[in-house]
Design an enzyme around this catalytic site. Structure first.
Site: not given
Length: 511
Positions: A15, A176
């Protein structure tokens, strides 16, 4: 432009989020149940990165008590605006979304400012002197959340008004990791879809307004490897953009490198890829939507950092940023001061099998081939007292080289814990005195041994596949992290009366 190698941050570094401050680049990644939270890195050329610390270093910033593995801190966003860094993230087990700020990326960082409890993967993005808060949130069903947004008041440091849906994505599951950018007169909304596994992808929409409506790119996804199952890089997605002075745009993103079929044990890693734009202004990541192990780099002066030393002598006042702990360690269980030049672990009642905070100090396994050695002084006084070296996926899956007390005296045991079931692979009796614990890793195997004096005693090999995400996550809870190589001590239900003193630790990458 020179050729660079991907991943730029190997091992468990998922991420990624990036920001630029003049000639300097800063990058943050997720940390989940590990403490300190949100590791931070610095670069001058986008290719070579140096760890500089963490954003969440105090229990007042990050309470991980009782947090399950792969819980805790999810995807961060790192931004810099008007002389201040902003890091916004989600604590999925502790109050939702929040941000911290700092004047210097190396810290100190502020205590958390709470935002809201809806959704995950928040981002604060700045355009034209204004700020916008985006995250995912409730959609038509559990697997199809939508991207939500609200204005962010910089003076108040708070969301202004309701957080409302602005884009449902393109129909893939789990939209997301949203980021909003203004490039020229156009606003781009970059979003991950497909879940964070082999179907992962990146899609993009654009608008003349920061709040939409967003038109989807006609050739979404702009990045995915899901239709290339034999490619050495898989599960590409969750990207962030950065612009350079020469007008080029680059993306950092996560991906995995499976071995032995569709198994990966190092975790989700950080990759770098160029971003190109079509004539009508749509971005595409990599080489026609693909990222390679070797790519042509940005037109920036090459800026490597000194190679990290193989040996950590534990002579410093503080642990280096390479090391992490499990959840919030118990006071006094980990010390560099109790015995100078040694890392002292005072075993608590907590074991590696529990959702707790054992006396544990570990580092990410960043290379498939690596040799690790740890010098240990430990003379257990009672049964149950042990210390050693572990390769950890989570509390249900780990391989331990454990020094303890058996009927025949001090022993070293190679133990495999899988699906919460434990078996002893091999055991040897040890003479009193210092030990060196050894681990050698390849793509497929972990080999363990212990050295006492001039004697080297092999204890056996275990498969890396047993700690892969595909094994750990099969039929169980989500598994979002990767292999950690750690040092630990425990009393197995009671506080240990004997401390474990580690004189040094070697991490030597192979070829």
């Amino acid at each position: 432009m020179a050729i660079y190698r991907n991943p730029i941050l190997p091992g468990f570094h998922p991420d990624p989020s990036i920001c630029r401050v003049g000639r300097d680049f800063y990058l943050a990644t997720s940390s989940f149940e590990y403490f300190p939270g949100v590791p931070l890195f610095h670069s001058r050329d986008l290719v070579h990165w140096q760890p500089i610390g963490h954003a969440l270093t105090r229990p007042s910033q990050l309470n991980l008590d009782g947090v399950p593995s792969s819980g805790g801190i999810y995807a961060p966003t790192l931004r810099h605006f008007r002389g201040r860094f902003f890091m916004v993230t989600t604590h999925v087990n502790g109050g939702g979304n929040f941000y911290v700020t700092a004047k210097n990326a190396r810290g100190p960082w502020s205590d958390p400012v709470r935002l809201d409890e809806g959704g995950i993967d928040p981002s604060i993005d700045f355009a034209d002197g204004t700020a916008w808060y985006t995250r995912n949130g409730k959609g038509k069903d559990f697997d199809h959340p939508e991207i939500h947004q609200a204005p962010f008041d910089l003076k108040k440091g708070a969301i202004v008004g309701p957080v409302r849906p602005v884009w449902p994505g393109t129909g893939g599951i789990w939209p997301e990791g949203p980021h909003l950018y203004k490039m020229g007169a156009t606003y781009y909304l970059l979003t991950a879809e497909g879940g964070t596994g082999y179907e992962h992808s990146i899609v993009v929409g654009r608008s003349a307004s920061p709040s939409g409506p967003f038109e989807p790119c006609p050739f979404n996804p702009i990045l995915t490897h899901r239709d290339s199952p034999r490619h050495p890089i898989q599960a590409t997605g969750h990207a962030d953009f950065v612009e350079l002075d020469d007008g080029t745009t680059w993306a950092v993103l996560l991906g995995i490198r499976p071995t032995g079929g569709r198994h990966h044990h190092l975790g989700r890693e950080t990759f770098l890829a160029p971003v190109t734009f079509t004539k009508d202004g749509w971005p595409r990541i990599g080489e026609r939507g693909r990222v390679e192990l070797r790519m042509r780099g940005p037109s920036l002066p090459r800026h490597p950092f000194p190679s990290p030393p193989v040996r950590d002598d534990f002579d410093a006042r503080d642990l280096s940023p390479t090391w992490s702990m499990l959840r919030n360690p118990e006071p006094g269980s980990i010390s560099l001061a109790r015995r100078r030049g040694f890392l002292r672990l005072a075993g608590t009642a907590v074991t590696l099998d529990e959702v707790g905070a054992p006396a544990f100090v570990g580092r990410r396994q960043e290379h498939f081939r690596v040799a690790c050695r740890a010098a240990l002084e430990f003379e257990p006084r009672g049964h149950g007292e042990e210390a050693g070296l572990t390769v950890r996926a989570n509390e249900r899956f780990h391989y331990d080289l454990a020094v303890g007390l058996g009927r025949e005296g001090r022993t070293a045991t190679l133990r495999a814990s899988t699906r919460a079931k434990t078996r002893n692979v091999a055991r040897v009796t040890l003479r009193p005195g210092p030990l060196v614990l050894e681990l050698r890793a390849t793509e497929e195997r972990y080999a363990f041994a212990v050295r006492t004096g001039q004697r080297r005693l092999p204890l056996g090999e275990l498969p890396t596949r047993g700690l892969s995400a595909e094994t750990v996550g099969a039929g169980g809870p989500n598994y979002f992290t990767g292999a950690f190589i750690g040092l630990y001590a425990t009393g197995n239900g009671a506080a240990s009366t004997a401390s474990a003193d580690f004189d040094w630790f070697d991490y030597e990458p192979g070829r």
